[in-house]
Scaffold this motif. Structure first.
Motif, PDB file in Angstrom:
ATOM      1  N   TYR A   1       8.412  24.221   2.458  1.00 55.29           N
ATOM      2  CA  TYR A   1       7.843  25.419   3.091  1.00 55.29           C
ATOM      3  C   TYR A   1       8.445  25.619   4.479  1.00 55.29           C
ATOM      4  CZ  TYR A   1       4.292  25.743  -0.587  1.00 55.29           C
ATOM      5  OH  TYR A   1       3.657  25.872  -1.788  1.00 55.29           O
TER       6      TYR A   1
ATOM      7  N   TRP B   1      11.796  30.257   4.773  1.00 54.15           N
ATOM      8  CA  TRP B   1      11.577  31.144   3.628  1.00 54.15           C
ATOM      9  C   TRP B   1      10.331  30.763   2.843  1.00 54.15           C
ATOM     10  CZ3 TRP B   1      13.746  35.550   3.857  1.00 54.15           C
ATOM     11  CH2 TRP B   1      15.023  35.705   4.426  1.00 54.15           C
TER      12      TRP B   1
ATOM     13  N   ASP C   1       7.604  29.448   3.973  1.00 56.02           N
ATOM     14  CA  ASP C   1       6.413  29.885   4.696  1.00 56.02           C
ATOM     15  C   ASP C   1       6.142  31.361   4.451  1.00 56.02           C
ATOM     16  OD1 ASP C   1       4.343  29.535   6.943  1.00 56.02           O
ATOM     17  OD2 ASP C   1       5.589  31.177   7.703  1.00 56.02           O
ATOM     18  N   LYS C   2       7.202  32.166   4.444  1.00 56.68           N
ATOM     19  CA  LYS C   2       7.040  33.598   4.192  1.00 56.68           C
ATOM     20  C   LYS C   2       6.538  33.832   2.760  1.00 56.68           C
ATOM     21  CE  LYS C   2       8.655  34.654   8.251  1.00 56.68           C
ATOM     22  NZ  LYS C   2       8.740  33.235   8.707  1.00 56.68           N
TER      23      LYS C   2
ATOM     24  N   ARG D   1       2.763  33.009   2.507  1.00 57.32           N
ATOM     25  CA  ARG D   1       1.897  34.041   3.078  1.00 57.32           C
ATOM     26  C   ARG D   1       1.817  35.258   2.149  1.00 57.32           C
ATOM     27  NH1 ARG D   1       0.629  33.107   8.420  1.00 57.32           N
ATOM     28  NH2 ARG D   1       1.654  31.267   9.294  1.00 57.32           N
ATOM     29  N   LEU D   2       2.967  35.673   1.649  1.00 55.30           N
ATOM     30  CA  LEU D   2       2.997  36.863   0.799  1.00 55.30           C
ATOM     31  C   LEU D   2       2.372  36.612  -0.565  1.00 55.30           C
ATOM     32  CD1 LEU D   2       4.029  39.809   0.590  1.00 55.30           C
ATOM     33  CD2 LEU D   2       6.165  38.881  -0.341  1.00 55.30           C
TER      34      LEU D   2
ATOM     35  N   THR E   1       4.974  42.499  -5.087  1.00 54.81           N
ATOM     36  CA  THR E   1       5.425  41.428  -4.189  1.00 54.81           C
ATOM     37  C   THR E   1       6.075  40.235  -4.883  1.00 54.81           C
ATOM     38  OG1 THR E   1       3.248  40.325  -4.247  1.00 54.81           O
ATOM     39  CG2 THR E   1       3.604  42.017  -2.551  1.00 54.81           C
TER      40      THR E   1
ATOM     41  N   THR F   1       8.594  37.207  -3.429  1.00 58.32           N
ATOM     42  CA  THR F   1       8.009  35.874  -3.248  1.00 58.32           C
ATOM     43  C   THR F   1       8.847  34.811  -3.941  1.00 58.32           C
ATOM     44  OG1 THR F   1       5.772  36.808  -3.121  1.00 58.32           O
ATOM     45  CG2 THR F   1       5.954  34.466  -3.647  1.00 58.32           C
TER      46      THR F   1
ATOM     47  N   MET G   1      12.221  34.116  -2.167  1.00 60.73           N
ATOM     48  CA  MET G   1      12.068  33.309  -0.950  1.00 60.73           C
ATOM     49  C   MET G   1      11.745  31.853  -1.290  1.00 60.73           C
ATOM     50  SD  MET G   1      10.258  35.908   1.789  1.00 60.73           S
ATOM     51  CE  MET G   1       8.920  36.446   0.725  1.00 60.73           C
TER      52      MET G   1
END
Length: 269
Positions: A205, A208, A210-211, A214-215, A241, A245, A248
């Motif tokens: 994590y 990328w 981490d993003k 969150r998403l 999304t 996701t 990433m």
């Protein structure tokens, strides 16, 4: 924002309709980046241990997700899956019985009180240690439980924001954690004196990942905590999304992260 209430909603659904549990496992494997890392390392450890039948302790099995994976992909093996939550253990027992998976047994256990001796070739502990205040006691129990040259795989949040401790409102996203997380150095400080040696350590994590978290996970969970009506809207949210996701997550999975909000740590006795 607390995670357990949402987890309990999912648990109640998969309890009523066993087929949903298989779908749920696949969703967890796809949507949680930690599962990508854990499953990759489990396959590598299986290769290292050779073709012999191995004995595995799934320490904190939860929904039984990794027990299900290991029973199918790490065979020949015998798995003892334990958790402190009785209702989750009973649900897993019933499901695995229905699926005729005979190489997995379930029991209720407090990891601070287990007393195995030279019994397991592999201990798998995923997203558990951050919940236990007396972690050194558990690590000592793990060491005693492993055979010589046995492996311990720990996946946990890291100190780099693992429990979302730096959230905008100042409240941890995972409110039930006993600690934010671990660094590689802290794990080694606690494990090496017991006799463990580090085999592999990787922060997960990263930027990328981490993003993607969150998403794909955090924001939907925040919505679900405001009302069950958002369960109906989830398909639309993920239709938009999910491609971003997954991309990433893949980028995180393929790169070496200098830091990250998770850590995947493997030690050997």
């Amino acid at each position: 924002m607390h995670y357990d209430p949402v987890k309990n909603v999912f648990a109640s659904v998969i309890r009523k309709i066993p087929f949903f549990r298989i779908v749920f496992y696949k969703m967890l494997d796809m949507m949680f980046l930690r599962s990508w890392y854990v499953r990759r390392e489990l396959k590598q450890i299986r290769k290292i241990l050779g073709d012999k039948k191995i004995k595995i302790l799934d320490a904190g099995t939860g929904y039984g997700q990794y027990a299900y994976f290991m029973a199918k992909h790490l065979s020949p093996c015998e798995i003892n899956a334990v958790d402190i939550k009785e209702d989750w253990i009973r649900d897993c027992e019933e499901f695995f019985k229905q699926r005729k998976i005979k190489n997995v047994s379930f029991s209720i256990a407090d990891l601070t009180k287990i007393s195995y001796s030279n019994e397991f070739d592999l201990i798998v502990c995923v997203d558990v240690m951050e919940h236990i205040p007396d972690d050194v006691k558990v690590f000592r129990n793990f060491y005693d439980a492993l055979n010589e040259n046995g492996y311990l795989l720990i996946n946990t949040p890291s100190i780099f924001g693992g429990s979302d401790v730096h959230d905008e409102d100042g409240e941890s996203f995972i409110g039930e954690h006993a600690r934010v997380g671990y660094s590689k150095e802290e794990l080694e400080t606690k494990l090496h004196p017991l006799g463990f040696k580090t085999t592999k350590s990787k922060y997960t994590y990263g930027f990328w990942g981490d993003k993607a978290w969150r998403l794909g996970i955090k924001y939907p969970m925040l919505l679900l905590n405001t009302g069950k009506i958002f369960f109906i809207l989830l398909p639309v949210y993920y239709l938009i999304t999910l491609p971003f996701t997954l991309l990433m997550m893949y980028l995180d999975f393929r790169k070496e992260n200098k830091i990250g909000s998770g850590i995947n740590f493997i030690a050997k006795k």
